[in-house]
Design an enzyme around this catalytic site. Sequence first.
Site, PDB file in Angstrom:
ATOM      1  N   ARG A  95       0.885  -1.182   0.000  1.00  0.00           N
ATOM      2  CA  ARG A  95       0.000   0.000   0.000  1.00  0.00           C
ATOM      3  C   ARG A  95       0.909   1.214   0.000  1.00  0.00           C
ATOM      4  O   ARG A  95       1.667   1.418   0.963  1.00  0.00           O
ATOM      5  CB  ARG A  95      -0.912  -0.027   1.230  1.00  0.00           C
ATOM      6  CG  ARG A  95      -1.652   1.271   1.459  1.00  0.00           C
ATOM      7  CD  ARG A  95      -2.756   1.157   2.501  1.00  0.00           C
ATOM      8  NE  ARG A  95      -3.901   0.456   1.955  1.00  0.00           N
ATOM      9  CZ  ARG A  95      -5.136   0.498   2.489  1.00  0.00           C
ATOM     10  NH1 ARG A  95      -5.358   1.198   3.573  1.00  0.00           N
ATOM     11  NH2 ARG A  95      -6.128  -0.167   1.943  1.00  0.00           N
ATOM     12  N   HIS A 122      -7.243   0.641  -6.496  1.00  0.00           N
ATOM     13  CA  HIS A 122      -7.474  -0.256  -5.350  1.00  0.00           C
ATOM     14  C   HIS A 122      -8.127  -1.550  -5.857  1.00  0.00           C
ATOM     15  O   HIS A 122      -9.298  -1.818  -5.610  1.00  0.00           O
ATOM     16  CB  HIS A 122      -8.381   0.437  -4.332  1.00  0.00           C
ATOM     17  CG  HIS A 122      -8.335  -0.145  -2.960  1.00  0.00           C
ATOM     18  ND1 HIS A 122      -7.548  -1.242  -2.624  1.00  0.00           N
ATOM     19  CD2 HIS A 122      -8.997   0.182  -1.817  1.00  0.00           C
ATOM     20  CE1 HIS A 122      -7.726  -1.533  -1.339  1.00  0.00           C
ATOM     21  NE2 HIS A 122      -8.597  -0.687  -0.832  1.00  0.00           N
ATOM     22  N   GLN A 125     -10.046  -4.042  -3.546  1.00  0.00           N
ATOM     23  CA  GLN A 125     -11.382  -3.548  -3.197  1.00  0.00           C
ATOM     24  C   GLN A 125     -12.366  -3.841  -4.332  1.00  0.00           C
ATOM     25  O   GLN A 125     -13.475  -4.324  -4.109  1.00  0.00           O
ATOM     26  CB  GLN A 125     -11.314  -2.043  -2.934  1.00  0.00           C
ATOM     27  CG  GLN A 125     -12.639  -1.440  -2.537  1.00  0.00           C
ATOM     28  CD  GLN A 125     -13.146  -1.981  -1.210  1.00  0.00           C
ATOM     29  OE1 GLN A 125     -12.427  -1.947  -0.217  1.00  0.00           O
ATOM     30  NE2 GLN A 125     -14.372  -2.498  -1.181  1.00  0.00           N
ATOM     31  N   ASP A 213     -17.305   6.807  -1.739  1.00  0.00           N
ATOM     32  CA  ASP A 213     -16.071   6.706  -0.945  1.00  0.00           C
ATOM     33  C   ASP A 213     -15.837   8.086  -0.331  1.00  0.00           C
ATOM     34  O   ASP A 213     -16.504   9.071  -0.698  1.00  0.00           O
ATOM     35  CB  ASP A 213     -14.905   6.286  -1.857  1.00  0.00           C
ATOM     36  CG  ASP A 213     -13.577   6.123  -1.107  1.00  0.00           C
ATOM     37  OD1 ASP A 213     -13.600   5.975   0.138  1.00  0.00           O
ATOM     38  OD2 ASP A 213     -12.515   6.153  -1.764  1.00  0.00           O
ATOM     39  N   CYS A 253     -16.512   1.356   0.204  1.00  0.00           N
ATOM     40  CA  CYS A 253     -15.312   0.564   0.502  1.00  0.00           C
ATOM     41  C   CYS A 253     -14.958   0.602   1.982  1.00  0.00           C
ATOM     42  O   CYS A 253     -14.297  -0.298   2.480  1.00  0.00           O
ATOM     43  CB  CYS A 253     -14.150   1.054  -0.344  1.00  0.00           C
ATOM     44  SG  CYS A 253     -13.771   2.798  -0.081  1.00  0.00           S
ATOM     45  N   ARG A 281     -13.802  -8.752   1.190  1.00  0.00           N
ATOM     46  CA  ARG A 281     -12.393  -8.403   1.001  1.00  0.00           C
ATOM     47  C   ARG A 281     -11.503  -9.622   1.243  1.00  0.00           C
ATOM     48  O   ARG A 281     -10.535  -9.856   0.527  1.00  0.00           O
ATOM     49  CB  ARG A 281     -11.995  -7.249   1.951  1.00  0.00           C
ATOM     50  CG  ARG A 281     -12.600  -5.885   1.610  1.00  0.00           C
ATOM     51  CD  ARG A 281     -12.081  -5.375   0.267  1.00  0.00           C
ATOM     52  NE  ARG A 281     -10.634  -5.460   0.224  1.00  0.00           N
ATOM     53  CZ  ARG A 281      -9.819  -4.491   0.629  1.00  0.00           C
ATOM     54  NH1 ARG A 281     -10.303  -3.352   1.064  1.00  0.00           N
ATOM     55  NH2 ARG A 281      -8.503  -4.639   0.553  1.00  0.00           N
TER      56      ARG A 281
HETATM   57  N1   CP Z   1     -11.356  -0.401   2.149  1.00  0.00           N
HETATM   58  C1   CP Z   1     -10.095  -0.438   2.637  1.00  0.00           C
HETATM   59  O1   CP Z   1      -9.130  -0.605   1.906  1.00  0.00           O
HETATM   60  O2   CP Z   1     -10.025  -0.310   3.988  1.00  0.00           O
HETATM   61  P1   CP Z   1      -8.661  -0.133   4.828  1.00  0.00           P
HETATM   62  O3   CP Z   1      -8.072   1.185   4.442  1.00  0.00           O
HETATM   63  O4   CP Z   1      -9.094  -0.188   6.265  1.00  0.00           O
HETATM   64  O5   CP Z   1      -7.740  -1.257   4.454  1.00  0.00           O
HETATM   65  N1  NVA Z   2      -9.945   6.623  -1.292  1.00  0.00           N
HETATM   66  C1  NVA Z   2      -9.580   6.167   0.032  1.00  0.00           C
HETATM   67  C2  NVA Z   2      -9.815   4.707   0.135  1.00  0.00           C
HETATM   68  C3  NVA Z   2      -9.455   4.079   1.447  1.00  0.00           C
HETATM   69  C4  NVA Z   2      -9.712   2.614   1.473  1.00  0.00           C
HETATM   70  C5  NVA Z   2      -8.120   6.525   0.307  1.00  0.00           C
HETATM   71  O1  NVA Z   2      -7.300   6.402  -0.603  1.00  0.00           O
HETATM   72  O2  NVA Z   2      -7.814   6.925   1.426  1.00  0.00           O
END
Ligand code: CP
Ligand code: NVA
Length: 299
Positions: A95, A122, A125, A213, A253, A281
């Site tokens: 990430r 993502h 997701q 989101d 999400c 997930r």
């Molecule tokens: N939806 C998602 O990726 O959640 P987290 O940021 O908690 O991993």
């Molecule tokens: N768009 C959000 C998604 C988190 C799962 C971010 O990037 O923070």
Amino acid sequence: MRHVLDIDDLSAEELRWVLDAASQRGSPTVLDGDGVALVFEKPSARTRNSMEMAVTQLGGHPVTIRDDEVGIDVRETAEDVARTLGCYHAVLAARVYEHDKLVRMAAVDAVPIVNMLSDAAHPLQALADLRTLADEFGPLEGRSIAYVGDANNVARSLVLATVAVGMDVRVAAPAGYGFSEADRAVLDAAGARPLVVEDPAEAVAGVDAVYTDVWTSMGQEDEAAERRRAFAGYTVDEALMAHAGPDAIFLHCLPAHRGEEVDDPVLDGPRSRVWPQATNRMHAARGLLWWLAEERGSR
Ligand code: CP
Ligand code: NVA
């Protein structure tokens, strides 16, 4: 060597395979004896826990690493992080803030790279989103979905995924918060040309699913006040859901900023599928890792 940086790294057939695998509750221990590195430059609840559980269910050993422990492009280059972790692990999932770090890690082909969220995409997701939609509706071809809010990383992967299974996709975003040129190029190359409008009610009209989101993604915290102003009127509430189809479901999400992009009656209401979506997930992660293990076996 295969890498999954976004949904368009999978063919339509591979996507189907992963989604089928995600629907199976028993799975072979295809990662028996293998490590999977999970590197996080940003916080996570769902992604870390679902990936750790998925690796464990496949018989492997997850090793979660915070970025300050490896320092991508700080202690060593992204390429060298991939080479190093490839010495010990069957998969490196990360990430990151800049998507390009994943591209560079994948380019050295030291270990399969999986995107656990970048500023651009993502995919894990989106796999869970498709699994949730299919659990609800069965075949997805001809079904419709509206994404309301910031055309961000989650939106890009959602559009790629839902178009790939033949869904009709609309996006409602305020001026200045639609897809970037780079995202539009990626979507175009994948044949994904969603209807993008500014009016949420227009996007949502008659759809089978409404998705949103956060307005402020991780790393954009300095823009939060400005974004709250720009997104006024984009809250998914019962008045907006009333424009959707009679059996429409609500997806997010998560994490949710309650009272901003969605209000409590929708998030906690009967149309909401956010908890099955969060559960998926783990199933989707297991499906993808299973597919990667099969890919390795066939090399
Ligand atoms: N939806 C998602 O990726 O959640 P987290 O940021 O908690 O991993
Ligand atoms: N768009 C959000 C998604 C988190 C799962 C971010 O990037 O923070």
